[in-house]
Design an enzyme around this catalytic site. Structure first.
Site, PDB file in Angstrom:
ATOM      1  N   ASP A   1       0.796  -1.226   0.000  1.00 16.98           N
ATOM      2  CA  ASP A   1       0.000   0.000   0.000  1.00 16.98           C
ATOM      3  C   ASP A   1       0.828   1.275   0.000  1.00 16.98           C
ATOM      4  O   ASP A   1       0.300   2.356   0.286  1.00 16.98           O
ATOM      5  CB  ASP A   1      -0.948   0.000   1.214  1.00 16.98           C
TER       6      ASP A   1
ATOM      7  N   ASP B   1      -7.082  -4.141  -5.492  1.00 12.76           N
ATOM      8  CA  ASP B   1      -6.696  -2.829  -4.962  1.00 12.76           C
ATOM      9  C   ASP B   1      -5.263  -2.448  -5.337  1.00 12.76           C
ATOM     10  O   ASP B   1      -4.910  -1.273  -5.427  1.00 12.76           O
ATOM     11  CB  ASP B   1      -6.790  -2.823  -3.419  1.00 12.76           C
TER      12      ASP B   1
HETATM   13  N1  GLY Z   1      -7.329  -1.593   0.054  1.00 11.24           N
HETATM   14  C1  GLY Z   1      -8.223  -1.961   1.078  1.00 11.24           C
HETATM   15  C2  GLY Z   1      -9.612  -1.519   0.857  1.00 11.24           C
HETATM   16  O1  GLY Z   1      -9.976  -1.028  -0.175  1.00 11.24           O
HETATM   17  O2  GLY Z   1     -10.389  -1.693   1.769  1.00 11.24           O
END
Ligand code: GLY
Length: 397
Positions: free
Chosen positions: A118, A177
Protein backbone atom coordinates in the site's frame (compact mmCIF):
# COMPACT_ATOMS: atom_id res chain seq x y z
CA UNK A 1 -57.83 19.73 -37.42
CA UNK A 2 -58.60 22.63 -35.06
CA UNK A 3 -58.91 20.14 -32.19
CA UNK A 4 -55.52 18.70 -32.98
CA UNK A 5 -53.92 22.15 -32.92
CA UNK A 6 -55.61 22.81 -29.56
CA UNK A 7 -54.29 19.48 -28.25
CA UNK A 8 -50.81 20.34 -29.44
CA UNK A 9 -50.92 23.80 -27.77
CA UNK A 10 -52.15 22.16 -24.58
CA UNK A 11 -49.31 19.59 -24.59
CA UNK A 12 -46.66 22.30 -25.05
CA UNK A 13 -48.31 24.45 -22.35
CA UNK A 14 -48.41 21.49 -19.91
CA UNK A 15 -44.75 20.67 -20.56
CA UNK A 16 -43.74 24.29 -19.89
CA UNK A 17 -45.74 24.39 -16.63
CA UNK A 18 -44.17 21.10 -15.53
CA UNK A 19 -40.65 22.31 -16.34
CA UNK A 20 -41.16 25.55 -14.39
CA UNK A 21 -42.31 23.53 -11.32
CA UNK A 22 -39.09 21.43 -11.23
CA UNK A 23 -36.64 22.70 -8.60
CA UNK A 24 -33.75 24.42 -10.37
CA UNK A 25 -30.45 22.55 -10.03
CA UNK A 26 -27.57 24.55 -8.65
CA UNK A 27 -24.92 25.04 -11.37
CA UNK A 28 -22.00 22.61 -10.90
CA UNK A 29 -19.35 25.35 -10.73
CA UNK A 30 -20.97 27.02 -7.70
CA UNK A 31 -21.76 23.71 -6.04
CA UNK A 32 -18.18 22.51 -6.36
CA UNK A 33 -16.70 25.77 -5.11
CA UNK A 34 -19.02 25.75 -2.10
CA UNK A 35 -18.22 22.13 -1.18
CA UNK A 36 -14.47 22.73 -1.54
CA UNK A 37 -14.72 25.79 0.72
CA UNK A 38 -16.67 23.76 3.27
CA UNK A 39 -14.20 20.87 2.98
CA UNK A 40 -11.40 23.27 3.89
CA UNK A 41 -13.28 24.38 7.02
CA UNK A 42 -13.84 20.78 8.00
CA UNK A 43 -10.24 19.64 7.39
CA UNK A 44 -8.77 22.59 9.27
CA UNK A 45 -10.80 21.39 12.27
CA UNK A 46 -9.63 17.83 11.66
CA UNK A 47 -5.98 18.93 11.50
CA UNK A 48 -6.36 21.00 14.67
CA UNK A 49 -7.89 18.08 16.57
CA UNK A 50 -4.76 15.90 16.26
CA UNK A 51 -2.13 18.63 16.28
CA UNK A 52 -0.63 17.56 19.60
CA UNK A 53 -0.57 13.82 18.83
CA UNK A 54 2.36 13.85 16.46
CA UNK A 55 2.30 10.12 15.61
CA UNK A 56 -1.42 9.88 14.85
CA UNK A 57 -3.52 10.14 11.72
CA UNK A 58 -7.30 10.14 11.48
CA UNK A 59 -8.94 6.89 10.40
CA UNK A 60 -12.70 7.09 11.01
CA UNK A 61 -15.41 8.24 13.42
CA UNK A 62 -17.16 5.46 15.31
CA UNK A 63 -20.78 4.92 16.32
CA UNK A 64 -20.01 6.17 19.86
CA UNK A 65 -18.95 9.50 18.41
CA UNK A 66 -15.21 8.95 18.93
CA UNK A 67 -12.47 9.82 16.46
CA UNK A 68 -10.53 6.64 15.63
CA UNK A 69 -6.90 7.22 14.72
CA UNK A 70 -4.09 5.12 13.27
CA UNK A 71 -0.31 5.11 13.18
CA UNK A 72 1.60 5.74 9.95
CA UNK A 73 1.70 2.02 9.10
CA UNK A 74 -2.05 1.76 8.47
CA UNK A 75 -2.76 1.54 4.72
CA UNK A 76 -4.83 4.74 4.82
CA UNK A 77 -2.26 6.98 6.53
CA UNK A 78 -1.56 9.03 3.39
CA UNK A 79 -5.10 10.07 2.56
CA UNK A 80 -5.68 12.82 5.11
CA UNK A 81 -2.35 14.53 4.32
CA UNK A 82 -3.20 14.05 0.63
CA UNK A 83 -6.56 15.75 1.12
CA UNK A 84 -4.82 18.65 2.83
CA UNK A 85 -2.51 18.99 -0.20
CA UNK A 86 -5.47 18.99 -2.59
CA UNK A 87 -7.25 21.58 -0.45
CA UNK A 88 -4.07 23.66 -0.36
CA UNK A 89 -3.89 23.45 -4.17
CA UNK A 90 -7.39 24.92 -4.26
CA UNK A 91 -7.34 27.28 -1.27
CA UNK A 92 -3.64 28.30 -1.20
CA UNK A 93 -3.57 29.26 2.49
CA UNK A 94 -0.43 29.12 4.64
CA UNK A 95 -2.33 27.22 7.34
CA UNK A 96 -3.27 24.50 4.88
CA UNK A 97 0.33 24.32 3.69
CA UNK A 98 1.62 24.00 7.27
CA UNK A 99 -0.96 21.34 8.08
CA UNK A 100 -0.22 19.39 4.89
CA UNK A 101 3.51 19.43 5.64
CA UNK A 102 2.99 18.48 9.26
CA UNK A 103 0.75 15.47 8.57
CA UNK A 104 2.84 14.33 5.61
CA UNK A 105 5.96 14.25 7.76
CA UNK A 106 4.22 11.78 10.09
CA UNK A 107 4.43 9.08 7.41
CA UNK A 108 8.08 9.40 6.40
CA UNK A 109 9.31 6.26 8.14
CA UNK A 110 7.05 4.11 5.95
CA UNK A 111 9.51 4.61 3.09
CA UNK A 112 11.37 1.61 4.52
CA UNK A 113 8.24 -0.53 4.89
CA UNK A 114 8.60 -3.63 2.72
CA UNK A 115 5.73 -5.41 4.44
CA UNK A 116 2.89 -3.78 2.50
CA UNK A 117 1.85 -3.14 -1.08
CA UNK A 118 0.00 0.00 0.00
CA UNK A 119 2.96 2.36 -0.25
CA UNK A 120 1.33 4.06 -3.23
CA UNK A 121 -1.66 5.06 -1.11
CA UNK A 122 0.55 5.97 1.82
CA UNK A 123 3.38 7.85 0.14
CA UNK A 124 2.12 8.96 -3.27
CA UNK A 125 -1.11 10.56 -2.01
CA UNK A 126 0.84 12.44 0.68
CA UNK A 127 4.43 13.09 -0.41
CA UNK A 128 3.48 12.73 -4.07
CA UNK A 129 0.99 15.58 -3.98
CA UNK A 130 3.39 17.54 -1.78
CA UNK A 131 6.19 17.13 -4.32
CA UNK A 132 3.89 18.00 -7.23
CA UNK A 133 2.85 21.24 -5.52
CA UNK A 134 6.10 22.36 -3.87
CA UNK A 135 8.93 20.65 -5.78
CA UNK A 136 10.54 19.88 -2.40
CA UNK A 137 13.49 17.63 -3.24
CA UNK A 138 13.44 16.02 0.22
CA UNK A 139 10.00 14.65 -0.67
CA UNK A 140 11.40 13.29 -3.91
CA UNK A 141 14.18 11.40 -2.10
CA UNK A 142 11.73 9.93 0.42
CA UNK A 143 9.48 8.72 -2.38
CA UNK A 144 12.29 7.11 -4.35
CA UNK A 145 13.25 5.06 -1.30
CA UNK A 146 9.57 4.15 -0.87
CA UNK A 147 9.26 3.09 -4.51
CA UNK A 148 12.22 0.76 -4.06
CA UNK A 149 10.53 -0.77 -1.00
CA UNK A 150 7.35 -1.32 -3.00
CA UNK A 151 9.25 -2.79 -5.95
CA UNK A 152 10.86 -5.31 -3.58
CA UNK A 153 7.46 -7.02 -3.39
CA UNK A 154 7.49 -7.84 -7.11
CA UNK A 155 8.03 -11.50 -7.95
CA UNK A 156 9.12 -12.32 -11.53
CA UNK A 157 7.70 -15.86 -11.21
CA UNK A 158 4.13 -14.63 -10.79
CA UNK A 159 4.67 -11.34 -12.62
CA UNK A 160 2.95 -9.51 -9.78
CA UNK A 161 3.55 -7.39 -6.71
CA UNK A 162 2.52 -9.40 -3.65
CA UNK A 163 -0.26 -7.62 -1.77
CA UNK A 164 -0.30 -9.37 1.57
CA UNK A 165 2.01 -11.87 3.26
CA UNK A 166 1.42 -15.55 2.63
CA UNK A 167 -0.77 -17.38 5.14
CA UNK A 168 -2.63 -20.66 5.60
CA UNK A 169 -5.06 -19.78 2.81
CA UNK A 170 -2.93 -18.03 0.27
CA UNK A 171 0.65 -18.56 -0.96
CA UNK A 172 0.93 -15.26 -2.84
CA UNK A 173 -2.20 -13.10 -2.51
CA UNK A 174 -2.76 -10.28 -4.97
CA UNK A 175 -5.77 -8.01 -4.51
CA UNK A 176 -7.39 -5.88 -7.18
CA UNK A 177 -6.70 -2.83 -4.96
CA UNK A 178 -3.01 -3.29 -5.80
CA UNK A 179 -3.65 -1.66 -9.19
CA UNK A 180 -3.79 1.65 -7.28
CA UNK A 181 -0.16 1.48 -6.22
CA UNK A 182 1.17 1.40 -9.78
CA UNK A 183 0.87 5.16 -10.38
CA UNK A 184 3.59 5.64 -7.75
CA UNK A 185 5.94 3.29 -9.62
CA UNK A 186 5.32 5.04 -12.96
CA UNK A 187 6.31 8.25 -11.22
CA UNK A 188 9.50 6.60 -9.89
CA UNK A 189 10.58 5.53 -13.39
CA UNK A 190 10.00 9.01 -14.80
CA UNK A 191 11.92 10.72 -12.01
CA UNK A 192 14.78 8.22 -11.60
CA UNK A 193 15.16 7.29 -15.27
CA UNK A 194 15.11 3.61 -14.25
CA UNK A 195 12.60 1.66 -16.41
CA UNK A 196 12.38 -1.15 -13.83
CA UNK A 197 9.44 0.38 -11.97
CA UNK A 198 7.43 0.94 -15.14
CA UNK A 199 8.14 -2.62 -16.29
CA UNK A 200 6.78 -3.91 -12.98
CA UNK A 201 3.58 -1.89 -13.50
CA UNK A 202 3.03 -3.33 -16.96
CA UNK A 203 3.69 -6.89 -15.84
CA UNK A 204 1.41 -6.55 -12.79
CA UNK A 205 -1.40 -4.95 -14.81
CA UNK A 206 -1.19 -7.56 -17.58
CA UNK A 207 -1.21 -10.55 -15.22
CA UNK A 208 -4.05 -8.99 -13.20
CA UNK A 209 -6.02 -8.37 -16.40
CA UNK A 210 -5.65 -12.03 -17.27
CA UNK A 211 -6.48 -13.56 -13.90
CA UNK A 212 -8.61 -11.19 -11.84
CA UNK A 213 -11.40 -10.54 -14.34
CA UNK A 214 -14.46 -12.58 -15.22
CA UNK A 215 -16.01 -12.63 -18.70
CA UNK A 216 -18.40 -9.80 -17.69
CA UNK A 217 -15.39 -7.66 -16.62
CA UNK A 218 -16.25 -7.77 -12.93
CA UNK A 219 -13.26 -8.73 -10.81
CA UNK A 220 -12.34 -11.04 -8.00
CA UNK A 221 -10.99 -9.37 -4.91
CA UNK A 222 -8.12 -11.79 -4.19
CA UNK A 223 -6.21 -13.99 -6.61
CA UNK A 224 -3.56 -16.10 -4.93
CA UNK A 225 -0.70 -17.51 -7.00
CA UNK A 226 1.16 -20.78 -6.65
CA UNK A 227 4.74 -19.72 -6.02
CA UNK A 228 6.22 -22.70 -7.88
CA UNK A 229 4.14 -22.63 -11.06
CA UNK A 230 3.40 -18.88 -10.96
CA UNK A 231 -0.23 -19.71 -11.86
CA UNK A 232 -3.38 -18.75 -9.90
CA UNK A 233 -4.15 -21.24 -7.15
CA UNK A 234 -7.29 -19.61 -5.67
CA UNK A 235 -9.78 -16.87 -6.47
CA UNK A 236 -11.58 -15.50 -3.41
CA UNK A 237 -13.03 -12.49 -1.73
CA UNK A 238 -11.88 -10.84 1.48
CA UNK A 239 -14.11 -7.79 1.79
CA UNK A 240 -16.92 -8.70 -0.60
CA UNK A 241 -20.10 -10.68 -0.07
CA UNK A 242 -18.90 -13.88 -1.79
CA UNK A 243 -16.03 -15.21 -3.86
CA UNK A 244 -18.12 -14.85 -7.01
CA UNK A 245 -19.69 -11.48 -6.19
CA UNK A 246 -18.48 -8.04 -7.29
CA UNK A 247 -17.26 -6.10 -4.27
CA UNK A 248 -17.99 -2.49 -5.20
CA UNK A 249 -14.80 -0.83 -4.04
CA UNK A 250 -12.77 -3.50 -5.80
CA UNK A 251 -14.54 -2.72 -9.07
CA UNK A 252 -13.80 0.98 -8.52
CA UNK A 253 -10.10 0.31 -7.79
CA UNK A 254 -9.89 -1.65 -11.05
CA UNK A 255 -11.58 1.11 -13.03
CA UNK A 256 -9.26 3.74 -11.63
CA UNK A 257 -6.19 1.50 -12.00
CA UNK A 258 -6.69 0.69 -15.69
CA UNK A 259 -7.50 4.33 -16.45
CA UNK A 260 -4.09 5.22 -14.98
CA UNK A 261 -2.49 2.39 -17.00
CA UNK A 262 -3.85 3.94 -20.20
CA UNK A 263 -2.74 7.42 -19.18
CA UNK A 264 0.80 6.22 -18.49
CA UNK A 265 1.29 3.86 -21.47
CA UNK A 266 -1.30 4.92 -24.11
CA UNK A 267 -1.75 1.20 -24.77
CA UNK A 268 -5.36 0.85 -25.93
CA UNK A 269 -5.82 -2.55 -24.31
CA UNK A 270 -5.90 -0.76 -20.95
CA UNK A 271 -8.39 1.79 -22.23
CA UNK A 272 -10.61 -1.04 -23.43
CA UNK A 273 -10.31 -2.70 -20.02
CA UNK A 274 -11.30 0.50 -18.21
CA UNK A 275 -14.26 1.00 -20.57
CA UNK A 276 -15.45 -2.55 -19.99
CA UNK A 277 -15.18 -2.20 -16.19
CA UNK A 278 -17.12 1.06 -16.38
CA UNK A 279 -19.79 -0.64 -18.50
CA UNK A 280 -20.12 -3.45 -15.96
CA UNK A 281 -20.71 -0.95 -13.16
CA UNK A 282 -22.87 1.57 -15.00
CA UNK A 283 -25.15 -1.01 -16.64
CA UNK A 284 -25.51 -3.22 -13.58
CA UNK A 285 -29.18 -3.71 -12.58
CA UNK A 286 -28.20 -3.13 -8.95
CA UNK A 287 -26.63 0.27 -9.57
CA UNK A 288 -28.96 2.75 -7.80
CA UNK A 289 -30.37 5.75 -9.70
CA UNK A 290 -28.25 8.18 -7.65
CA UNK A 291 -25.13 6.20 -8.76
CA UNK A 292 -23.72 5.50 -5.30
CA UNK A 293 -23.14 1.73 -5.30
CA UNK A 294 -24.24 -0.67 -2.63
CA UNK A 295 -21.20 -2.08 -0.80
CA UNK A 296 -21.34 -5.16 -3.07
CA UNK A 297 -23.21 -5.48 -6.36
CA UNK A 298 -24.71 -8.74 -5.01
CA UNK A 299 -25.24 -7.67 -1.40
CA UNK A 300 -28.11 -9.86 -0.17
CA UNK A 301 -29.92 -6.94 1.51
CA UNK A 302 -30.39 -5.00 -1.76
CA UNK A 303 -32.40 -2.72 -2.06
CA UNK A 304 -31.87 -2.10 1.66
CA UNK A 305 -28.13 -2.74 1.60
CA UNK A 306 -25.75 -0.04 2.78
CA UNK A 307 -24.10 2.14 0.18
CA UNK A 308 -20.34 2.48 0.00
CA UNK A 309 -19.55 6.14 -0.64
CA UNK A 310 -15.86 5.34 -1.00
CA UNK A 311 -16.61 3.09 -4.00
CA UNK A 312 -18.77 5.88 -5.43
CA UNK A 313 -16.12 8.60 -5.26
CA UNK A 314 -13.26 6.45 -6.56
CA UNK A 315 -15.54 5.76 -9.51
CA UNK A 316 -16.39 9.45 -9.95
CA UNK A 317 -12.77 10.48 -10.08
CA UNK A 318 -11.88 7.69 -12.50
CA UNK A 319 -14.84 8.40 -14.80
CA UNK A 320 -13.91 12.06 -15.06
CA UNK A 321 -10.40 11.13 -16.18
CA UNK A 322 -11.66 8.36 -18.48
CA UNK A 323 -14.06 10.81 -20.15
CA UNK A 324 -10.99 12.51 -21.59
CA UNK A 325 -9.93 9.36 -23.46
CA UNK A 326 -13.17 8.31 -25.20
CA UNK A 327 -15.51 9.61 -27.89
CA UNK A 328 -17.93 12.45 -27.18
CA UNK A 329 -21.00 10.26 -26.63
CA UNK A 330 -19.28 8.01 -24.10
CA UNK A 331 -17.60 10.99 -22.45
CA UNK A 332 -21.04 12.51 -21.91
CA UNK A 333 -22.30 9.26 -20.37
CA UNK A 334 -19.37 9.18 -17.95
CA UNK A 335 -19.66 12.86 -17.04
CA UNK A 336 -23.41 12.61 -16.52
CA UNK A 337 -22.81 9.79 -14.02
CA UNK A 338 -20.00 11.75 -12.35
CA UNK A 339 -22.28 14.79 -12.06
CA UNK A 340 -25.06 12.71 -10.53
CA UNK A 341 -22.59 11.22 -8.03
CA UNK A 342 -21.19 14.63 -7.09
CA UNK A 343 -24.69 16.06 -6.64
CA UNK A 344 -25.77 13.07 -4.54
CA UNK A 345 -22.69 13.23 -2.32
CA UNK A 346 -22.93 16.98 -1.94
CA UNK A 347 -26.42 16.68 -0.43
CA UNK A 348 -27.03 16.75 3.35
CA UNK A 349 -27.62 12.98 3.33
CA UNK A 350 -23.93 12.44 2.54
CA UNK A 351 -22.09 15.75 3.11
CA UNK A 352 -21.51 16.51 6.79
CA UNK A 353 -22.29 19.80 8.50
CA UNK A 354 -19.26 21.69 9.81
CA UNK A 355 -17.91 20.26 13.06
CA UNK A 356 -19.95 17.05 12.85
CA UNK A 357 -18.95 13.58 11.57
CA UNK A 358 -15.62 13.73 13.42
CA UNK A 359 -14.68 16.54 10.97
CA UNK A 360 -14.71 14.13 8.04
CA UNK A 361 -16.38 15.43 4.88
CA UNK A 362 -18.54 12.50 3.75
CA UNK A 363 -20.69 10.02 5.64
CA UNK A 364 -21.75 6.46 4.75
CA UNK A 365 -18.76 4.39 3.64
CA UNK A 366 -18.14 0.72 4.35
CA UNK A 367 -14.65 -0.56 5.21
CA UNK A 368 -15.19 -4.31 5.45
CA UNK A 369 -18.63 -5.82 5.87
CA UNK A 370 -17.46 -9.45 6.40
CA UNK A 371 -15.16 -8.29 9.20
CA UNK A 372 -17.87 -6.04 10.70
CA UNK A 373 -15.33 -3.24 10.54
CA UNK A 374 -16.02 0.41 9.64
CA UNK A 375 -19.66 -0.03 8.68
CA UNK A 376 -21.54 3.07 7.51
CA UNK A 377 -18.87 5.51 8.68
CA UNK A 378 -16.70 8.29 7.28
CA UNK A 379 -13.35 7.18 5.84
CA UNK A 380 -10.29 9.20 4.86
CA UNK A 381 -10.12 7.73 1.36
CA UNK A 382 -13.73 8.63 0.61
CA UNK A 383 -12.88 12.25 1.43
CA UNK A 384 -9.64 12.12 -0.59
CA UNK A 385 -11.22 10.87 -3.82
CA UNK A 386 -14.23 13.20 -3.38
CA UNK A 387 -11.91 16.23 -3.25
CA UNK A 388 -9.90 14.84 -6.17
CA UNK A 389 -13.12 14.37 -8.16
CA UNK A 390 -14.28 17.92 -7.40
CA UNK A 391 -10.95 19.33 -8.57
CA UNK A 392 -10.98 17.15 -11.68
CA UNK A 393 -14.53 18.21 -12.55
CA UNK A 394 -13.62 21.84 -11.94
CA UNK A 395 -10.70 21.65 -14.37
CA UNK A 396 -12.77 20.19 -17.23
CA UNK A 397 -12.68 22.43 -20.29
N1 GLY B 1 -7.33 -1.59 0.05
C1 GLY B 1 -8.22 -1.96 1.08
C2 GLY B 1 -9.61 -1.52 0.86
O1 GLY B 1 -9.98 -1.03 -0.18
O2 GLY B 1 -10.39 -1.69 1.77
Amino acid sequence: MRNEIKKCYFTVFAALVLASCQPKQEPMAGLIQNRLDRSIEQYLLMAESLKEQSDKLPRTFDAEGKLVTSGSGWWCSGFMPGSLWYLYEYGKSDTLLDDARNYTARIEKEKYNKGTHDLGFMLYCSFGNGYRLTGDTAYRSIMLIGAESLASRFNPGTGCIQSWGSNRNWQFPVIIDNMMNLEFLFWASKVSGNPKYRDICISHADVTMKNHFRPDYSSYHVVSYDTISGQPEKKNTHQGFADESAWSRGQAWGLYGYTVMYRETRDTKYLEQARRIAAFMLNHPNMPADKIPYWDFSAPEIPNALRDVSAGVIMTSALIELSGYVDAALAKTYLDVAETQIRTLSSPEYFAEKGTNGNFILKHSVGSMPHKSEIDVPLTYADYYYIEALLRYQSLK
